[in-house]
Design a protein around this motif. Structure first.
Motif, PDB file in Angstrom:
ATOM      1  N   ARG A   1      -7.693   6.361  -2.268  1.00  0.00           N
ATOM      2  CA  ARG A   1      -8.329   5.123  -1.844  1.00  0.00           C
ATOM      3  C   ARG A   1      -8.885   5.215  -0.431  1.00  0.00           C
ATOM      4  NH1 ARG A   1      -4.208   0.395  -4.191  1.00  0.00           N
ATOM      5  NH2 ARG A   1      -4.795   0.637  -6.398  1.00  0.00           N
TER       6      ARG A   1
ATOM      7  N   LYS B   1       0.841  -1.199   0.000  1.00  0.00           N
ATOM      8  CA  LYS B   1       0.000   0.000   0.000  1.00  0.00           C
ATOM      9  C   LYS B   1       0.876   1.249   0.000  1.00  0.00           C
ATOM     10  CE  LYS B   1      -3.773  -2.172   2.654  1.00  0.00           C
ATOM     11  NZ  LYS B   1      -4.701  -2.249   1.520  1.00  0.00           N
TER      12      LYS B   1
ATOM     13  N   GLU C   1      -4.544   6.193   1.956  1.00  0.00           N
ATOM     14  CA  GLU C   1      -4.019   5.339   0.896  1.00  0.00           C
ATOM     15  C   GLU C   1      -4.236   5.961  -0.484  1.00  0.00           C
ATOM     16  OE1 GLU C   1      -4.266   0.800  -0.914  1.00  0.00           O
ATOM     17  OE2 GLU C   1      -5.518   1.326   0.820  1.00  0.00           O
TER      18      GLU C   1
ATOM     19  N   GLN D   1      -6.730   4.489   5.977  1.00  0.00           N
ATOM     20  CA  GLN D   1      -6.392   3.134   6.373  1.00  0.00           C
ATOM     21  C   GLN D   1      -6.313   3.095   7.901  1.00  0.00           C
ATOM     22  OE1 GLN D   1      -5.899  -0.298   6.825  1.00  0.00           O
ATOM     23  NE2 GLN D   1      -5.179  -0.171   4.720  1.00  0.00           N
TER      24      GLN D   1
ATOM     25  N   ASP E   1      -3.539   5.297  -4.872  1.00  0.00           N
ATOM     26  CA  ASP E   1      -3.180   4.388  -5.952  1.00  0.00           C
ATOM     27  C   ASP E   1      -1.753   4.711  -6.400  1.00  0.00           C
ATOM     28  OD1 ASP E   1      -2.911   3.799  -9.023  1.00  0.00           O
ATOM     29  OD2 ASP E   1      -4.569   2.543  -8.329  1.00  0.00           O
TER      30      ASP E   1
END
Length: 469
Positions: A150, A129, A141, A153, A143
């Motif tokens: 994203r 990640k 997070e 987390q 990409d």
């Protein structure tokens, strides 16, 4: 229509934000990129999308990622804002809605209780990640190719409300060792210590209280120990709510360093004491039995922050020097020693991360070679701890370097055998380059320079992700 940015030290020159996202393919390269250098250099830094609501601080701008992808001797570039919840709220409103550091006195009432994270400090790859980090919120997070969001987390635990921007990845176990300050709420003395294994699973989570509430930007990890530096850049909600600085320099509180064995319970945490100073960034630390050595960039006075009443600190020595702290856990003392390693002022220390927490030989940093530290970092420095030799590569005019990032020539290369990457501001042309150096021959200058037609604003930290990962 959005408001113009005000005149402010950290909103001008190459501190000023870029107002667009961009991509550039097959960039021109002066020299030749090594064919073995394949991967992506990510950098993170503040890039506010709108003019601030009142008070502004360099640490408070929205995060923007800059990715230089290098493959088979070619380079491309992409930048993207980190689309945190704060970014999306303000983007929809067409103006800043949160005060700096989420200050409720300067935030729009509609934002109360909403997330104000900016994810603007570091960018780390772990357990498959890519995460944009800042110390007041959870990892965000991203990409790794498109830089699309994203989301936060939390490692499947509600306990994790925030994480340092400087976790340490153990090269022997693959663990990511982490901490958080203000863990009982913003500007509190509550701390958290936790470990995430190489698969991304949370394996340890502990809470403890620091001697006082402070800005704890970074920490230190060795093979056997973890060190928590509590230094007198203090935090106070009472101060903030009265309109005074949330963070301020209070040297009378002294320095406290918490030392804990990594395999021991949190109740065994031991506090060492020293004279007031401040450290944003250590270089590395290691232990030989119960003796711990920690190399840090130490300031006599915390820069960038005021006294508790808001006045400017008077001590002119606001630059850092590489210093070694030594702790003897077998001695009958709660003190530690300090030894100056280099008289050249600098910041953003880095090294070969394959030696994180271990005894090492080579270190690198961005150096001040001007009498005026406000002109930025003029040089890259390499220090060889075995020979004591320091080498430099200096910029001309008002050009300035960023934090250097070391990339090994191969996974099995000897320590220090590889390249040093740094984004360089070209003042005369108002643009930036990515320079690649032989890490042990800085004085020879860059072997390759990737040329942009746009700027990468002065930011904080970056890391390299090899193509194979």
């Amino acid at each position: 229509m959005s408001k113009p940015f005000p005149e402010h030290q950290y909103l001008q020159g190459n501190f000023a934000p870029v107002s667009f996202e961009a991509e550039a393919h097959d960039l021109p390269v002066k020299g030749e990129l090594p064919r073995e250098l394949n991967g992506t250099l990510y950098r993170n830094g503040p890039n506010p999308q709108f003019a601030p609501r009142g008070f502004y601080h360099w640490f408070a701008g929205d995060g923007m990622l800059h990715a230089f992808n290098i493959e088979n001797g070619k380079a491309s570039y992409r930048n993207r804002w980190v689309r945190t919840p704060k970014f999306e709220i303000e983007n929809k409103a067409g103006q800043a809605m949160f005060g700096a550091f989420g200050n409720p006195l300067e935030s729009d009432p509609s934002t109360f209780g909403k997330d104000g994270g900016v994810a603007n400090t570091n960018i780390v790859w772990h357990a498959g990640k890519l995460m944009a980090l800042e110390e007041g919120h959870k990892p965000f997070e991203i990409d790794p190719v498109s830089l699309a969001p994203r989301g936060y987390q939390d490692y499947a635990t509600a306990q994790l409300s925030r994480m340092t921007a400087h976790p340490k990845i153990d090269p022997e176990t693959g663990e990511m060792v982490c901490f958080a300050y203000g863990n009982d709420g913003p500007l509190t003395a509550g701390m958290a210590y936790y470990v995430i294994d190489k698969h991304g699973k949370l394996t340890r989570f502990d809470r403890f209280q620091a001697p006082y509430a402070a800005m704890v930007h970074d920490f230190l990890v060795t093979r056997d120990f973890v060190l928590f530096p509590i230094m007198p850049l203090t935090a106070s909600m009472e101060r903030a709510m009265s309109g005074k600085p949330a963070f301020a320099w209070e040297p009378d509180k002294g320095t406290h360093i918490g030392v804990l064995r990594r395999d021991a319970p949190i109740e065994t945490l031991r506090w060492f004491k020293g004279d007031p100073s401040y450290v944003f960034h250590p270089m590395n630390a290691w232990n030989e039995g119960n003796k711990i050595m920690a190399d840090v960039m130490e300031y006599p006075v915390a820069p960038l922050f005021p006294n508790p009443d808001g006045s400017v600190t008077q001590d002119a020595r606001r630059t850092a020097n590489l210093t070694r702290w030594t702790f003897d856990l077998d001695a009958n003392s709660d003190g530690f020693t300090r030894q100056a390693l280099d008289d050249l002022a600098g910041e953003f220390p880095r090294f070969d991360e394959r030696y994180a927490g271990l005894k090492y030989r080579h270190g690198y940093y961005a150096a001040h070679t001007s009498d005026n530290p406000n002109v930025g970092f003029k040089a890259l420095a390499h220090i060889d701890f075995k020979t004591g030799k320091r080498t430099l590569h200096s910029q001309t005019g008002d050009d300035a370097v960023s934090e250097p990032v070391f990339v090994p020539r191969s996974a099995n290369a000897e320590e220090g055998d590889g390249w040093l990457l740094s984004v360089v501001w070209r003042d005369a042309d108002k643009r930036s380059d990515l320079c690649v150096f032989e890490a042990q021959d800085l004085a020879a200058g860059p072997i390759a320079t990737v040329q942009l037609t746009t700027r990468v604003p002065f930011g904080f930290h970056g890391n390299w992700r090899p193509l194979a990962q």
